[in-house]
Design a protein around this motif. Structure first.
Motif, short mmCIF file in Angstrom:
data_model
loop_
_atom_site.label_atom_id
_atom_site.label_comp_id
_atom_site.label_asym_id
_atom_site.label_seq_id
_atom_site.Cartn_x
_atom_site.Cartn_y
_atom_site.Cartn_z
N VAL A 161 0.82 -1.21 0.00
CA VAL A 161 0.00 0.00 0.00
C VAL A 161 0.85 1.26 0.00
N ASP A 162 2.09 1.20 0.50
CA ASP A 162 2.98 2.36 0.39
C ASP A 162 3.25 2.67 -1.07
N ALA A 163 3.57 1.63 -1.84
CA ALA A 163 3.81 1.82 -3.27
C ALA A 163 2.57 2.36 -3.96
N ALA A 164 1.40 1.85 -3.58
CA ALA A 164 0.16 2.30 -4.21
C ALA A 164 -0.07 3.79 -3.97
N ALA A 165 0.27 4.28 -2.77
CA ALA A 165 0.07 5.70 -2.47
C ALA A 165 1.03 6.59 -3.25
N CYS A 166 2.11 6.02 -3.76
CA CYS A 166 3.07 6.80 -4.55
C CYS A 166 2.74 6.83 -6.04
N VAL A 167 1.78 6.02 -6.47
CA VAL A 167 1.51 5.89 -7.90
C VAL A 167 1.04 7.22 -8.51
N VAL B 171 10.61 3.50 -2.74
CA VAL B 171 9.48 4.05 -1.99
C VAL B 171 9.89 4.47 -0.58
N GLU B 172 10.64 3.62 0.11
CA GLU B 172 11.01 3.92 1.49
C GLU B 172 11.86 5.18 1.59
N GLU B 173 12.69 5.45 0.60
CA GLU B 173 13.51 6.66 0.62
C GLU B 173 12.69 7.90 0.30
N ILE C 257 4.90 12.95 3.01
CA ILE C 257 4.30 12.52 4.28
C ILE C 257 3.15 11.60 3.96
N VAL C 258 3.08 10.49 4.69
CA VAL C 258 2.02 9.50 4.47
C VAL C 258 1.21 9.37 5.75
#
Length: 338
Positions: A137-143, A304-306, A334-335
């Motif tokens: 879901v972190d990756a999805a929020a960056c799309v 993504v983490e960076e 910010i997430v």
């Protein structure tokens, strides 16, 4: 369910609202991550003219399916991670008629012109979903934000023969870097923050310049044999960088403006003509940009983490905005965790 809204400039609250009531065309997803964008920060500071208060924020969305769903003719099970296209389109305006519905004259983006996804659940049309099996879901929020940068690279017609300058290594600028790298261009990135420039290098930038410590004009001249860049992408929205984009681009080059300038910009327009420039705006992202970003994420090309600077719980959104507003330059992304 809980929802985070900006009720007026400087004031954020988390409160209870009814669960969504989907129409026949909609499905319900469980929201897990919401990325905060510069438009959200400007809504918080009162500088976003598209916001009417109160407004539930959130258009960078990482979610999971709550129920079985068919997307693009394929059935997906509950729990499948999905990204969301947050735009709308009327189907009738010039942009829609020209096949560029992402730039619809009457677009209403979630969290801006209509209530967004900083909630526990969201009702959304299935054709606005992008399933991401194998990604989180972190990756999805960056799309979505990365797609905006990829779209700028597409608007610039970038190819492997180009030298590209990206002004700004915020989230959208990093998307433009990744998009230009994916097109095999030579990429130079300019920013004021070494941490952001390091992320740009991780994405594949060939050279970075910290404009706080070095003259970007001479640096670009050295890196391009005095010619300037064939493409410049402006991803800051400052009058200074708007003018620099014209200065840094080569004769017969392309300039893509993606940052929203907050005030009028005065240009020496003779360079528009003398250089015979192509000057292009870039807004939102097309379907192919979303798919290109998802493919790049799947290949592990986007760290993504960076990119994520800080994480907050949904009911800590007020603290998140205070932190960000205190020094906007220190934040890439910010997430909010729902």
């Amino acid at each position: 369910m809980k929802a985070c809204r900006i009720t007026e400039p400087g004031h954020v609250e988390t409160s209870e609202i009814p669960n969504p009531a989907p129409t026949g065309e909609e499905t319900v997803v469980d929201v897990k991550r919401v990325g905060l964008c510069g438009t959200d920060l400007r809504a918080y500071t009162g500088e976003n003219p598209n916001i009417e208060y109160p407004r539930i924020i959130g258009h960078e969305i990482g979610a999971v399916l709550r129920e079985p769903c068919v997307v693009d003719g394929r059935s997906y099970d509950p729990g499948t991670v999905v990204a969301v296209n947050p735009y709308s389109n009327c189907g009738h305006c010039p942009a829609c008629r020209n096949g560029r519905s992402y730039a619809c004259q009457f677009n209403q983006t979630l969290g801006n012109q209509r209530d967004g996804a900083a909630t526990e659940q969201l009702a959304i049309k299935a054709n606005r979903l992008y399933p991401l099996p194998g990604l989180d879901v972190d990756a999805a929020a960056c799309v979505e934000p990365m797609s905006v940068g990829f779209h700028a690279a597409a608007r610039g017609g970038i190819s492997e023969t180009d030298s590209v300058v990206v002004l700004g290594a915020g989230m959208i600028g990093l998307g433009a870097v990744a998009g230009a790298v994916a097109r095999r261009a030579r990429v130079i990135v300019i920013d004021l923050d070494d941490r952001k420039l390091k992320v740009a290098q991780t994405l594949g930038a060939d050279a970075v310049i910290n404009a706080r410590n070095a003259d970007p004009h001479s640096g670009i001249a050295e890196l391009t044999d005095g010619e300037g860049a064939s493409v410049v992408v402006e991803a800051i929205g400052s009058p200074v960088t708007y003018r620099q984009a014209i200065d840094f681009v080569a004769f017969t080059g392309r300039v893509v403006f993606i940052g929203y300038a907050k005030e009028d910009v005065a240009f020496t327009t003779k360079y528009f003509v003398a250089k015979e420039l192509d000057i292009r705006g870039s807004r939102n992202a097309a379907d192919e940009d979303f798919r290109a970003v998802i493919a790049a994420l799947g290949r592990g090309e986007i760290p993504v983490e960076e990119i994520i600077t800080r994480r907050y719980q949904l009911d800590e959104a007020s603290e998140a905005f205070r932190y960000w507003a205190g020094d906007p330059n220190r934040v890439t992304k910010i997430v909010l965790e729902v």
